[in-house]
Design a protein around this motif. Sequence first.
Motif, short mmCIF file in Angstrom:
data_model
loop_
_atom_site.label_atom_id
_atom_site.label_comp_id
_atom_site.label_asym_id
_atom_site.label_seq_id
_atom_site.Cartn_x
_atom_site.Cartn_y
_atom_site.Cartn_z
N ALA A 20 -59.37 -45.41 -59.69
CA ALA A 20 -60.42 -45.38 -58.68
C ALA A 20 -59.92 -44.51 -57.52
CB ALA A 20 -60.71 -46.79 -58.18
N ARG A 21 -60.89 -43.90 -56.80
CA ARG A 21 -60.51 -43.02 -55.69
C ARG A 21 -61.14 -43.53 -54.41
NH1 ARG A 21 -62.71 -37.55 -54.00
NH2 ARG A 21 -60.99 -36.51 -52.98
N ILE A 22 -60.34 -43.61 -53.39
CA ILE A 22 -60.83 -43.98 -52.06
C ILE A 22 -60.61 -42.76 -51.17
CG2 ILE A 22 -60.55 -45.54 -50.08
CD1 ILE A 22 -59.47 -47.64 -52.12
N VAL A 23 -61.65 -42.38 -50.45
CA VAL A 23 -61.63 -41.11 -49.72
C VAL A 23 -61.89 -41.31 -48.24
CG1 VAL A 23 -62.68 -38.81 -49.57
CG2 VAL A 23 -62.56 -39.95 -51.77
N ARG A 24 -61.13 -40.57 -47.45
CA ARG A 24 -61.48 -40.42 -46.04
C ARG A 24 -62.36 -39.19 -45.96
NH1 ARG A 24 -56.86 -38.67 -42.11
NH2 ARG A 24 -57.69 -36.61 -42.47
N ALA A 25 -63.66 -39.44 -45.82
CA ALA A 25 -64.63 -38.35 -45.81
C ALA A 25 -64.51 -37.56 -44.51
CB ALA A 25 -66.04 -38.93 -45.97
N PRO A 26 -65.05 -36.33 -44.51
CA PRO A 26 -64.97 -35.50 -43.30
C PRO A 26 -65.59 -36.15 -42.07
CG PRO A 26 -65.64 -34.18 -45.18
CD PRO A 26 -65.64 -35.61 -45.64
N ASP A 27 -66.56 -37.07 -42.27
CA ASP A 27 -67.17 -37.75 -41.12
C ASP A 27 -66.33 -38.93 -40.62
OD1 ASP A 27 -67.56 -39.69 -43.05
OD2 ASP A 27 -69.74 -39.63 -43.00
N ARG A 41 -59.68 -36.39 -47.92
CA ARG A 41 -58.36 -36.80 -48.35
C ARG A 41 -58.50 -38.07 -49.18
NH1 ARG A 41 -53.01 -36.44 -45.01
NH2 ARG A 41 -51.71 -37.96 -46.10
N GLY A 42 -57.97 -38.08 -50.39
CA GLY A 42 -58.17 -39.22 -51.27
C GLY A 42 -56.90 -39.96 -51.61
N ALA A 43 -57.08 -41.22 -51.95
CA ALA A 43 -55.99 -42.05 -52.45
C ALA A 43 -56.45 -42.64 -53.77
CB ALA A 43 -55.67 -43.15 -51.44
N TYR A 44 -55.54 -42.83 -54.67
CA TYR A 44 -55.89 -43.33 -56.00
C TYR A 44 -55.31 -44.71 -56.22
CZ TYR A 44 -57.57 -38.68 -56.95
OH TYR A 44 -58.28 -37.52 -56.90
N GLY A 59 -50.54 -52.10 -46.55
CA GLY A 59 -51.03 -51.06 -45.65
C GLY A 59 -50.89 -49.66 -46.22
N SER A 60 -50.67 -49.56 -47.52
CA SER A 60 -50.44 -48.23 -48.10
C SER A 60 -51.70 -47.36 -48.09
CB SER A 60 -49.88 -48.34 -49.52
OG SER A 60 -50.75 -49.07 -50.35
N LEU A 61 -52.88 -47.97 -48.00
CA LEU A 61 -54.09 -47.16 -47.93
C LEU A 61 -54.14 -46.39 -46.61
CD1 LEU A 61 -56.75 -46.29 -49.25
CD2 LEU A 61 -57.85 -48.23 -48.15
N SER A 62 -53.82 -47.08 -45.53
CA SER A 62 -53.77 -46.40 -44.22
C SER A 62 -52.77 -45.26 -44.24
CB SER A 62 -53.35 -47.39 -43.12
OG SER A 62 -54.38 -48.30 -42.87
N ARG A 63 -51.63 -45.49 -44.86
CA ARG A 63 -50.61 -44.43 -44.93
C ARG A 63 -51.10 -43.26 -45.79
NH1 ARG A 63 -47.00 -48.61 -45.14
NH2 ARG A 63 -46.78 -48.54 -47.38
N ALA A 64 -51.69 -43.59 -46.93
CA ALA A 64 -52.13 -42.54 -47.85
C ALA A 64 -53.23 -41.67 -47.23
CB ALA A 64 -52.63 -43.14 -49.16
N LEU A 65 -54.09 -42.30 -46.43
CA LEU A 65 -55.20 -41.56 -45.84
C LEU A 65 -54.90 -41.09 -44.42
CD1 LEU A 65 -58.27 -43.66 -47.10
CD2 LEU A 65 -57.21 -41.67 -48.15
N ALA A 66 -53.73 -41.51 -43.91
CA ALA A 66 -53.29 -41.11 -42.58
C ALA A 66 -54.28 -41.49 -41.48
CB ALA A 66 -52.99 -39.62 -42.54
N ILE A 67 -54.86 -42.69 -41.62
CA ILE A 67 -55.70 -43.24 -40.55
C ILE A 67 -55.49 -44.74 -40.50
CG2 ILE A 67 -57.68 -41.65 -40.35
CD1 ILE A 67 -59.12 -43.48 -42.45
N ALA A 68 -55.84 -45.33 -39.37
CA ALA A 68 -55.83 -46.79 -39.26
C ALA A 68 -57.10 -47.31 -39.89
CB ALA A 68 -55.76 -47.19 -37.80
N ILE A 69 -56.98 -48.30 -40.75
CA ILE A 69 -58.16 -48.89 -41.39
C ILE A 69 -58.24 -50.36 -40.98
CG2 ILE A 69 -59.32 -49.38 -43.56
CD1 ILE A 69 -57.76 -46.98 -44.75
N GLU A 70 -59.37 -50.72 -40.38
CA GLU A 70 -59.55 -52.09 -39.91
C GLU A 70 -59.59 -53.06 -41.09
OE1 GLU A 70 -59.92 -52.76 -36.63
OE2 GLU A 70 -59.68 -50.63 -36.23
N PRO A 71 -59.07 -54.28 -40.88
CA PRO A 71 -59.14 -55.27 -41.96
C PRO A 71 -60.56 -55.50 -42.48
CG PRO A 71 -57.73 -56.04 -40.19
CD PRO A 71 -58.36 -54.77 -39.71
N ASP A 72 -61.55 -55.44 -41.58
CA ASP A 72 -62.95 -55.59 -42.01
C ASP A 72 -63.35 -54.52 -43.01
OD1 ASP A 72 -63.17 -57.65 -40.30
OD2 ASP A 72 -64.67 -56.75 -38.98
N LYS A 73 -62.85 -53.31 -42.74
CA LYS A 73 -63.19 -52.17 -43.60
C LYS A 73 -62.53 -52.33 -44.98
CE LYS A 73 -65.01 -48.45 -44.66
NZ LYS A 73 -66.46 -48.26 -44.69
#
Length: 89
Positions: A20-27, A41-44, A59-73
């Motif tokens: 599966a791919r999780i993406v930080r979209a341009p928006d 930028r995607g993480a697999y 927290g590896s998703l935040s690291r992979a996408l280089a953004i802070a991701i809220e627990p709600d998200k």
Amino acid sequence: MTPMRTCIGCGAVKPKQELARIVRAPDGKTVLDTTGKVNGRGAYICVDINCFKKIKVSGSLSRALAIAIEPDKIDELEKMFKSNYGLNK
Ligand SMILES: [Zn+2]
């Protein structure tokens, strides 16, 4: 050659299309990319709820996408992940 990607949960290397791919979209939104075509930028991750649980803790998703991701998200992504891949058990 099949493109290989690394799961951010368990570290397994698998063919891209099996993951599966999780993406930080341009928006700036973080989305589950079910088409493989979302730009950004995607993480697999394996299609496995255990891998998703690992990324929630590590927290590896935040690291992979280089953004802070809220627990709600993350919870929201988990719901999408489960329903998209039929992991609601
Ligand atoms: Zn995995």
